[in-house]
Design an enzyme around this catalytic site. Structure first.
Site, PDB file in Angstrom:
ATOM      1  N   HIS A  74      -1.492   5.212  10.051  1.00  0.00           N
ATOM      2  CA  HIS A  74      -2.478   5.997   9.963  1.00  0.00           C
ATOM      3  C   HIS A  74      -3.578   5.871  11.141  1.00  0.00           C
ATOM      4  O   HIS A  74      -3.755   4.680  11.259  1.00  0.00           O
ATOM      5  CB  HIS A  74      -3.369   5.901   8.835  1.00  0.00           C
ATOM      6  CG  HIS A  74      -4.431   6.695   8.368  1.00  0.00           C
ATOM      7  ND1 HIS A  74      -5.430   6.949   8.975  1.00  0.00           N
ATOM      8  CD2 HIS A  74      -4.664   7.851   7.315  1.00  0.00           C
ATOM      9  CE1 HIS A  74      -6.207   8.092   8.413  1.00  0.00           C
ATOM     10  NE2 HIS A  74      -5.697   8.536   7.398  1.00  0.00           N
ATOM     11  N   SER A  99     -11.724   7.624   6.396  1.00  0.00           N
ATOM     12  CA  SER A  99     -10.936   8.815   6.129  1.00  0.00           C
ATOM     13  C   SER A  99     -10.735   9.541   7.225  1.00  0.00           C
ATOM     14  O   SER A  99     -11.546   9.672   8.268  1.00  0.00           O
ATOM     15  CB  SER A  99     -12.171   9.590   5.209  1.00  0.00           C
ATOM     16  OG  SER A  99     -11.325  10.929   5.030  1.00  0.00           O
ATOM     17  N   ARG A 152      -0.996  12.475  12.046  1.00  0.00           N
ATOM     18  CA  ARG A 152      -1.272  11.384  11.916  1.00  0.00           C
ATOM     19  C   ARG A 152      -0.111  10.475  12.759  1.00  0.00           C
ATOM     20  O   ARG A 152      -0.623   9.680  13.673  1.00  0.00           O
ATOM     21  CB  ARG A 152      -0.901  10.858  10.515  1.00  0.00           C
ATOM     22  CG  ARG A 152      -1.858  10.889   9.565  1.00  0.00           C
ATOM     23  CD  ARG A 152      -1.648  10.632   8.128  1.00  0.00           C
ATOM     24  NE  ARG A 152      -2.933  10.889   7.251  1.00  0.00           N
ATOM     25  CZ  ARG A 152      -2.805  10.676   5.933  1.00  0.00           C
ATOM     26  NH1 ARG A 152      -1.724  10.208   5.359  1.00  0.00           N
ATOM     27  NH2 ARG A 152      -3.832  11.095   5.472  1.00  0.00           N
ATOM     28  N   GLU A 212       4.491   6.684  -5.098  1.00  0.00           N
ATOM     29  CA  GLU A 212       4.959   6.206  -3.857  1.00  0.00           C
ATOM     30  C   GLU A 212       6.244   5.334  -3.796  1.00  0.00           C
ATOM     31  O   GLU A 212       6.948   5.236  -2.747  1.00  0.00           O
ATOM     32  CB  GLU A 212       3.847   5.535  -3.267  1.00  0.00           C
ATOM     33  CG  GLU A 212       3.858   5.280  -1.763  1.00  0.00           C
ATOM     34  CD  GLU A 212       2.876   4.742  -0.974  1.00  0.00           C
ATOM     35  OE1 GLU A 212       1.397   4.585  -1.832  1.00  0.00           O
ATOM     36  OE2 GLU A 212       3.043   3.870  -0.201  1.00  0.00           O
TER      37      GLU A 212
HETATM   38  C1  LIG Z   1      -6.762   3.701   1.748  1.00  0.00           C
HETATM   39  C2  LIG Z   1      -5.959   4.572   1.482  1.00  0.00           C
HETATM   40  C3  LIG Z   1      -6.379   5.653   1.153  1.00  0.00           C
HETATM   41  C4  LIG Z   1      -5.405   6.839   0.761  1.00  0.00           C
HETATM   42  N1  LIG Z   1      -6.036   8.190   0.694  1.00  0.00           N
HETATM   43  C5  LIG Z   1      -5.274   9.014   0.384  1.00  0.00           C
HETATM   44  C6  LIG Z   1      -5.693  10.632   0.162  1.00  0.00           C
HETATM   45  O1  LIG Z   1      -6.816  10.833   0.333  1.00  0.00           O
HETATM   46  N2  LIG Z   1      -4.889  11.506  -0.502  1.00  0.00           N
HETATM   47  C7  LIG Z   1      -3.760  11.086  -0.960  1.00  0.00           C
HETATM   48  O2  LIG Z   1      -2.878  11.983  -1.256  1.00  0.00           O
HETATM   49  N3  LIG Z   1      -3.176   9.914  -0.713  1.00  0.00           N
HETATM   50  C8  LIG Z   1      -4.010   8.820  -0.220  1.00  0.00           C
HETATM   51  N4  LIG Z   1      -3.468   7.741  -0.111  1.00  0.00           N
HETATM   52  C9  LIG Z   1      -2.122   7.432  -0.504  1.00  0.00           C
HETATM   53  C10 LIG Z   1      -2.056   7.099  -2.133  1.00  0.00           C
HETATM   54  O3  LIG Z   1      -3.348   6.378  -2.377  1.00  0.00           O
HETATM   55  C11 LIG Z   1      -0.966   6.431  -2.759  1.00  0.00           C
HETATM   56  O4  LIG Z   1       0.279   6.586  -2.122  1.00  0.00           O
HETATM   57  C12 LIG Z   1      -0.997   6.633  -4.351  1.00  0.00           C
HETATM   58  O5  LIG Z   1      -2.015   6.320  -4.640  1.00  0.00           O
HETATM   59  C13 LIG Z   1       0.167   5.762  -4.973  1.00  0.00           C
HETATM   60  O6  LIG Z   1       0.123   5.642  -6.110  1.00  0.00           O
HETATM   61  P1  LIG Z   1       1.212   5.199  -7.033  1.00  0.00           P
HETATM   62  O7  LIG Z   1       0.581   5.455  -8.549  1.00  0.00           O
HETATM   63  O8  LIG Z   1       2.589   5.528  -6.627  1.00  0.00           O
HETATM   64  O9  LIG Z   1       1.045   3.497  -6.858  1.00  0.00           O
HETATM   65  P2  LIG Z   1      -0.141   2.550  -6.885  1.00  0.00           P
HETATM   66  O10 LIG Z   1      -1.511   3.283  -7.083  1.00  0.00           O
HETATM   67  O11 LIG Z   1       0.088   1.771  -5.882  1.00  0.00           O
HETATM   68  O12 LIG Z   1      -0.226   1.839  -7.961  1.00  0.00           O
HETATM   69  C14 LIG Z   1       0.933   0.799  -8.191  1.00  0.00           C
HETATM   70  C15 LIG Z   1       1.033   0.260  -9.572  1.00  0.00           C
HETATM   71  O13 LIG Z   1       2.045  -0.574  -9.827  1.00  0.00           O
HETATM   72  C16 LIG Z   1       1.804  -2.062 -10.317  1.00  0.00           C
HETATM   73  N5  LIG Z   1       2.859  -2.916  -9.763  1.00  0.00           N
HETATM   74  C17 LIG Z   1       3.369  -2.860  -8.783  1.00  0.00           C
HETATM   75  N6  LIG Z   1       4.167  -3.972  -8.744  1.00  0.00           N
HETATM   76  C18 LIG Z   1       4.321  -4.276  -9.920  1.00  0.00           C
HETATM   77  C19 LIG Z   1       5.357  -5.242 -10.649  1.00  0.00           C
HETATM   78  N7  LIG Z   1       6.160  -6.038 -10.207  1.00  0.00           N
HETATM   79  N8  LIG Z   1       5.131  -5.453 -12.176  1.00  0.00           N
HETATM   80  C20 LIG Z   1       4.039  -4.743 -12.766  1.00  0.00           C
HETATM   81  N9  LIG Z   1       3.202  -3.894 -12.012  1.00  0.00           N
HETATM   82  C21 LIG Z   1       3.363  -3.692 -10.748  1.00  0.00           C
HETATM   83  C22 LIG Z   1       0.468  -2.054  -9.991  1.00  0.00           C
HETATM   84  O14 LIG Z   1      -0.299  -3.157 -10.556  1.00  0.00           O
HETATM   85  C23 LIG Z   1      -0.286  -0.868 -10.013  1.00  0.00           C
HETATM   86  O15 LIG Z   1      -0.818  -0.453 -11.106  1.00  0.00           O
HETATM   87  C24 LIG Z   1      -4.207   6.636   0.272  1.00  0.00           C
HETATM   88  C25 LIG Z   1      -3.624   5.454   0.535  1.00  0.00           C
HETATM   89  C26 LIG Z   1      -4.676   4.333   0.969  1.00  0.00           C
HETATM   90  C27 LIG Z   1      -3.929   2.705   1.344  1.00  0.00           C
END
Ligand SMILES: Cc1cc2nc3c(=O)[nH]c(=O)nc-3n(C[C@H](O)[C@H](O)[C@H](O)COP(=O)(O)OP(=O)(O)OC[C@H]3O[C@@H](n4cnc5c(N)ncnc54)[C@H](O)[C@@H]3O)c2cc1C
Ligand code: FES
Lengths: 254, 637
Positions: free
Chosen positions: B266, B284, B330, B425
């Site tokens: 980013h 952002s 990006r 993700e």
């Molecule tokens: C700073 C930042 C800003 C962002 N802004 C945006 C935005 O504006 N718009 C957009 O679309 N995207 C944005 N993104 C990307 C987006 O936030 C993420 O890609 C998305 O939230 C991922 O969601 P997820 O549910 O896949 O995983 P996550 O939210 O990463 O959740 C992972 C979960 O898995 C659990 N977990 C992991 N490993 C284990 C394990 N071994 N055992 C048990 N539990 C585990 C964790 O505890 C957590 O609950 C941003 C990312 C960042 C870093």
């Protein structure tokens, strides 16, 4: 500008929930004023590890003030005395060379200590489980623009919804009350038309859960508002009380 | 072997409808007989858990943090896309689909992306019904903004806290199902292995992070929502606990890992300040709507930026990309910043930063207007750096932010292991080689709210699932493997801390497998990662005991996996002899220094199969065919 300072740390150490804890003193030498207090604890922990000692346990995750995972009482103030700041965002530039910093965990009956600075805040989740939601199942929602919501109401709802659930309000309150936390959620939902149908039930159930979980009552000390890292206003507590009263008078919900 | 993505037939726009009709259904009364494990409570995991429980399945949900509400998704700032076309500015499902495929540099599956665009609208409807306080116009209708260089305004947002609000919405739905006893919530648990019985995913082994106990959980299907692997770089914008362990250990159990080298850097993050820094903070992307990026022409000028006259400034993005300017995508913006710093033009103490200047915007619109738009971001910047961006230009530098690669899944979001689904993700599916801003939140919620509830039913209804207990040998084996790894880690008692080694790994990956890559560097990096891994297993020090709240041990387990996973990224980067999106191999660039794809040889998904500790992984290919969009060279001039 980057400077280096040296400090004395007094940190609460406690091995297990029911064991006795005590303060330990650690020197912190040549700490860059650009790092956060948690990064300073990282540095101390690296040293402790290399000395074969047990590092200090503390909760943290996002390190940008939004997840609500970090939190400790610093020199008597939850998250330290900087206004609107979480522990992870508290930078060492706010301290001076030679300072002593006292760091201890949240203290509240509802938050048992797990180890050192880490506490169990699952009681906050249980308050939400008691009613902090709108009961809609996935699927079947009407078009998002079907109900216009005045900008002001949406803004106020957002102000309340900004709560990060860190528990600082409970730690700050002489009665260990979770009124600000509960009030924020109840207000967020009550301010929106979608949240109205369940408003009465929600207020009653969440407040009952709060009592049952061992949180104290509100006696208008206002410490919660002062210490809240997201500066959530106690107006939300007043709004919750109104919702609660309305519910107890006019609703069949008990 | 070619991989079958199970993409339904028929015209693009009808595939999902048709597929939903063709999927077998589980009789409502039978749903309660099924147990489903969901690992992760980010947008993907929370939305999946809630929706599955609402349908009547019994769900067990796991997360590392003390509360499901704290998952990394909470930190997303900018917004979530949808093809609502409320502003009447020419958006449509087709355009969102097209932009996503193109933005991903034509390395994503058409059918998946189209479905995502279709579902995007329903997500917004549902989120509003849940009470998410999205921004609104004066008339009370939802507000939209343009984000990340999109030509239409399709991004919905809740101040700078969109991820927080969407996650709290999903968390509230999850909480409701916990109260209804349809979900059993297991916080402070870390999944350390997957249990496969007769080829089917049937459970997990997890460490109770408070007691240290290794626990077993059985189920009829397992849904992995554990997020991305950006923390392989040590410094990233990901939360501290974000990790690759769940997905990587599943890979070691036989699931294929797709496109691990696709990572997103980013462009607008707060620069690194020193050796003790633990993570990086994103500013952002919306800031690029008004901020102008520049570096001094003469890097010797050590005067403050405000004193540098216009004629001595190089607004390199505006010069190079006259039509997109500061809003270039990006990957392009990030590489350009690196290019300037590599030429010695960088600013700040480390020389690894460029200016993002609001002086002109403030002159044009007034400070008040700028404060209204970006006030909270400016405040955050000042908190971290101690500098006031209304007066001094911000300093920014690129940082690792998102990982497009992940476990390979088919159209049903099922991996190569039966009954193992991967959402959010953690899977590889929709963003190709580069993700567009505000599309990850959309994808996580699409997967969890609107895809898995259908596809998991199709699997459960059509599969024979024998009764099972956690006494099964496969559970015992998984537990003892996990326990023995933990014992080893605690007994090495060497001289380097986990973080110290992790930091070194991160630097290797950043230097050689980061923003730009070349074959020699990648070879070099591979050797270094192998050596570092060997050192880890001989010289790491992990204090404390296994039956305790032991955060060093938690990190040690994750870093052990990163040390293997990093090598897989390098292998994948070496194999892909082209540039595309976030994967930029210096040998393959256009005259204008843009990524040069090789569609003839690399228009495919690379999926890797584990073959044992010291063996090369097997390569599998899923060819990508583009029937609805034409493959073009991206140009942002
Ligand atoms: C700073 C930042 C800003 C962002 N802004 C945006 C935005 O504006 N718009 C957009 O679309 N995207 C944005 N993104 C990307 C987006 O936030 C993420 O890609 C998305 O939230 C991922 O969601 P997820 O549910 O896949 O995983 P996550 O939210 O990463 O959740 C992972 C979960 O898995 C659990 N977990 C992991 N490993 C284990 C394990 N071994 N055992 C048990 N539990 C585990 C964790 O505890 C957590 O609950 C941003 C990312 C960042 C870093
Ligand atoms: S670590 Fe997330 S709020 Fe401090």
């Amino acid at each position: 500008m980057n400077k280096f300072i040296s400090l004395t740390l007094r940190i609460w150490r406690q091995k297990r929930p029911n064991e006795k804890g005590q303060f330990e003193t650690y020197p912190a030498k040549d700490i860059s004023t650009d790092i956060s207090i948690l990064e300073m604890l990282d540095v101390i922990n690296e040293q402790l590890t290399l000395e074969g000692k047990d590092p200090i346990a503390f909760d943290h995750d996002c390190r940008e003030g939004i997840c609500g995972m970090c939190g400790a009482v610093v020199n008597g103030h939850p998250h330290g005395s900087e206004k609107g700041t979480t522990l992870c965002q508290l930078h060492m530039r706010h301290f001076s060379d030679g300072d002593t910093i006292v760091i201890e965990p949240w203290r509240s009956r509802a938050f048992p200590i797990i180890k050192d600075l880490a506490v169990d805040r699952s009681a906050l989740d249980r308050i939400i489980q008691a009613g902090g939601y709108i009961s809609v199942n996935t699927g079947g929602a009407p078009d998002a623009n079907a109900i216009p919501i005045a900008q002001e109401a949406a803004d106020k709802a957002m102000d309340a919804a900004a709560c990060i659930g860190c528990g600082a309000c409970v730690a700050a309150c002489p009665n260990a009350s979770a009124m600000l936390f509960s009030g924020a959620k109840i207000s967020h939902l009550a301010l929106l038309p979608q949240g109205k149908p369940e408003a009465a039930k929600r207020a009653i159930h969440m407040l009952m859960a709060m009592d049952a979980l061992g949180f104290g009552n509100c006696s208008n000390e206002r410490e919660c508002e002062v210490q809240c890292p997201k500066e959530i206003s106690i107006v939300n507590i007043a709004r919750m009380n109104r919702e609660f009263l309305k519910a107890s008078f006019f609703s069949s919900e008990k | 072997m070619s991989l079958d993505a199970k993409i339904p037939g028929g015209p693009l726009a009808d595939k999902w409808d048709r597929h939903r009709f063709e999927l077998k259904l589980v009789n409502p009364a039978n749903k309660r007989k099924f147990e489903i494990i969901v690992v992760g409570t980010g947008l993907a995991g929370s939305s999946a858990s809630a929706s599955l429980a609402e349908l009547g399945y019994n769900v067990k949900t796991f997360c590392i943090q003390d509360s499901p509400r704290r998952a990394h998704s909470i930190a997303a700032q900018g917004g979530i896309n949808a093809a609502k076309n409320y502003p009447n500015d020419g958006d449509s499902i087709w355009r969102l689909f097209y932009d996503t495929v193109k933005g991903g540099d034509f390395r994503a599956r058409e059918a998946n992306v189209y479905r995502l665009a279709q579902i995007s609208n329903t997500i917004i409807d549902h989120c509003v019904a849940q009470g998410i306080p999205f921004a609104r116009d004066y008339g009370g209708l939802l507000a939209n903004r343009s984000f990340g260089g999109a030509q239409v305004s399709r991004t919905f947002y809740a101040r700078g806290q969109t991820g927080q609000q969407l996650l709290l919405g999903a968390y509230s739905a999850l909480s409701r199902q916990i109260a209804e006893k349809k979900i059993e919530m297991y916080p402070r648990r870390e999944m350390l292995d997957l249990v496969i019985i007769d080829g089917q995913a049937r459970g997990i082994v997890a460490r109770n992070l408070i007691s240290g106990e290794i626990e077993r959980y059985a189920a009829d299907a397992v849904v992995i929502c554990t997020g991305g692997y950006g923390n392989v770089f040590f410094l990233s914008t990901n939360a501290m606990a974000s990790n690759a362990s769940a997905t990587f250990r599943i890979y070691k159990k036989g699931a294929y890992f797709a496109n691990p080298c696709f990572t997103q850097i980013h462009p607008t993050c707060i620069p690194v300040h020193g050796t003790y820094q633990a993570k990086l903070t994103l500013m952002s992307e919306s800031l690029r709507n008004d901020g102008r990026v520049w570096v001094p022409k003469n890097p010797e000028d050590k005067i403050s930026p405000q004193q540098i006259p216009e004629s001595e400034r190089n607004y390199y993005l505006e010069e190079k990309y006259p039509s997109f300017g500061n809003l270039a995508p990006r990957d392009v913006a990030s590489r350009s910043a690196k290019e300037q710093c590599d030429m010695g033009k960088g600013v700040g103490e480390t020389g690894l930063a460029v200016y993002l200047d609001f002086a002109d915007a403030i002159k044009r619109d007034g400070k008040e207007e700028i404060e209204k738009k970006y006030g909270n971001l400016f405040q955050m910047y000042e908190k971290i750096t101690g500098e006031n961006p209304y007066e001094t230009p911000m300093m920014i530098y690129p940082a690792v932010h998102y990982t497009m690669g992940g476990l390979w899944v088919d159209y049903n979001l099922m991996s190569t292991i039966d009954g193992l689904f991967v959402l959010g993700e953690a899977n590889f599916s929709d963003h190709g080689a580069n993700r567009l801003g505000a599309s990850a939140l959309m994808q996580g919620l699409a997967d969890g709210y609107f895809i898995i509830p259908y596809t998991i039913g199709g699997y459960l209804a059509g599969t024979n699932l024998p009764e099972l207990s956690t006494e099964h040998l496969a559970f015992k084996e998984a537990v003892s493997a996990v326990e023995s790894q933990i014992k080893t880690l605690l007994s090495i008692n060497g001289k380097r801390t986990v973080d110290d080694i992790h930091r070194e790994l991160g630097l290797i990956m950043w230097d050689y497998c980061g923003m730009s890559r070349n074959n020699n560097g990648l070879q070099e990096a591979r050797g270094r990662v192998q050596k570092l891994r060997a050192e880890f297993w001989e010289n790491v020090i992990v204090p404390g005991s296994d039956k305790d709240f032991n955060q060093s041990l938690e990190r040690a387990c994750r870093v052990a996996d990163f040390l293997e996973f990093g090598e897989l990224m390098i292998i994948d980067a070496l194999d892909r002899q082209e540039s595309c999106g976030g994967h930029f191999n210096e040998a393959y660039q256009t005259e204008e220094n843009e990524a040069q794809r090789d569609d003839e040889n690399f228009c495919h998904v690379s999926a890797w199969e584990y073959t044992g500790a010291d063996n090369e992984p097997n390569f599998h290919k899923e060819p990508l065919s583009f029937e609805n969009v034409e493959l073009t060279q991206r140009s942002y001039k």
